[in-house]
Design an enzyme around this catalytic site. Structure first.
Site, PDB file in Angstrom:
ATOM      1  N   ILE A  66     -13.949 -33.542 -44.568  1.00  0.00           N
ATOM      2  CA  ILE A  66     -13.761 -32.743 -43.392  1.00  0.00           C
ATOM      3  C   ILE A  66     -13.828 -33.684 -42.169  1.00  0.00           C
ATOM      4  CG2 ILE A  66     -16.068 -31.729 -43.444  1.00  0.00           C
ATOM      5  CD1 ILE A  66     -14.848 -29.300 -41.974  1.00  0.00           C
ATOM      6  N   SER A  67     -12.848 -33.623 -41.258  1.00  0.00           N
ATOM      7  CA  SER A  67     -13.043 -34.798 -40.161  1.00  0.00           C
ATOM      8  C   SER A  67     -14.216 -34.300 -39.096  1.00  0.00           C
ATOM      9  CB  SER A  67     -11.835 -34.835 -39.083  1.00  0.00           C
ATOM     10  OG  SER A  67     -10.708 -34.852 -39.993  1.00  0.00           O
TER      11      SER A  67
END
Ligand code: SAH
Length: 221
Positions: A66-67
């Site tokens: 997840i960024s």
């Protein structure tokens, strides 16, 4: 509740630091409100939940991440979304970026290569009652022709070059943001604007590191 003040402050600090390269000086009110509303913890595995509100990328399984919240914020700002916009996302991953986009745009169409991640993202979005995100399992390099053209396109995995389908499916006047570059450590966050006459204006903004855009799911580990 989503991002606490501490995380929003960390994002603002990082935006300010990178502003000379990106032109984005601080969070706009709508993006700030979206980040404050979407609970990032709902999109990370249980083992990572205590780090959900730290400004870092986190593992989500299948060797994907997840960024970093700063990067989600920056890419979202660059798209300059309006409430009626239709957005294409390549790389659904956890679904967190899609949830942020869904609060700012009319409809989000997201493509994910790994079926298990697409299922997880669907479940997380459904649990939060987010109804304006459609997810398809497949190769996002082909875009999602059925719903084109898009006012905005966001690519959340790195590729050497921009897949031509994505610029074709971008509407005139639309904006696309993607990490482009040959290797993981040589990517540049790039903004592509499509003029009314269909010509493309590409601006290289910032060195970044994203997982690679693949054409087949990685082998199971
Ligand atoms: N936007 C995501 C970040 C995901 S990381 C989030 O908010 O969590 C990038 C994602 O792109 C990974 O889930 C990876 O599986 C996916 N991906 C890689 N290549 C792809 C492709 N060709 N088409 C669609 N998704 C792809």
């Amino acid at each position: 509740m989503g991002a606490p003040e501490s995380l929003l402050a960390a994002i603002d600090a990082e935006l300010a630091r990178c502003a000379p390269f990106t032109g984005i000086k601080a969070l706009s009110a709508p993006v700030r409100a979206a980040l404050a509303a979407v609970p990032r913890e709902a999109f990370v595995p249980a083992a990572e939940r205590k780090r959900a509100y730290v400004d870092r990328a986190l593992p989500i399984g299948h060797r994907q991440t997840i960024s970093q919240p700063f990067m989600v914020a920056l890419m979202t700002e660059l798209l300059e979304l309006g409430p009626a916009d239709r957005v294409l996302e390549v790389g659904t991953g956890s679904g967190y970026q899609a949830a942020i986009l869904a609060r700012l745009a009319g409809q989000v169409f997201s493509v994910e290569l790994i079926p298990e991640l697409a299922r997880g993202a669907r479940a997380a979005l459904d649990a939060l009652g987010i109804a304006n995100v459609a997810i398809r399992v497949g190769d996002g390099a082909e875009g999602w022709l059925d719903h084109a053209p898009y006012d905005a396109v966001i690519v959340t995995a790195g590729a050497p070059a921009l897949p031509v389908a994505l610029t074709r499916q971008l509407a005139p006047g639309g904006r696309l943001v993607a990490p482009l570059g040959r290797a993981h450590d040589h990517q540049t966050l790039t903004l592509v604007a499509k003029s009314a006459d269909g010509s493309l204006i590409e601006t290289a903004l910032l060195p970044v590191a994203f997982v690679p855009l693949r054409s087949h799911p990685p082998p199971k580990t």
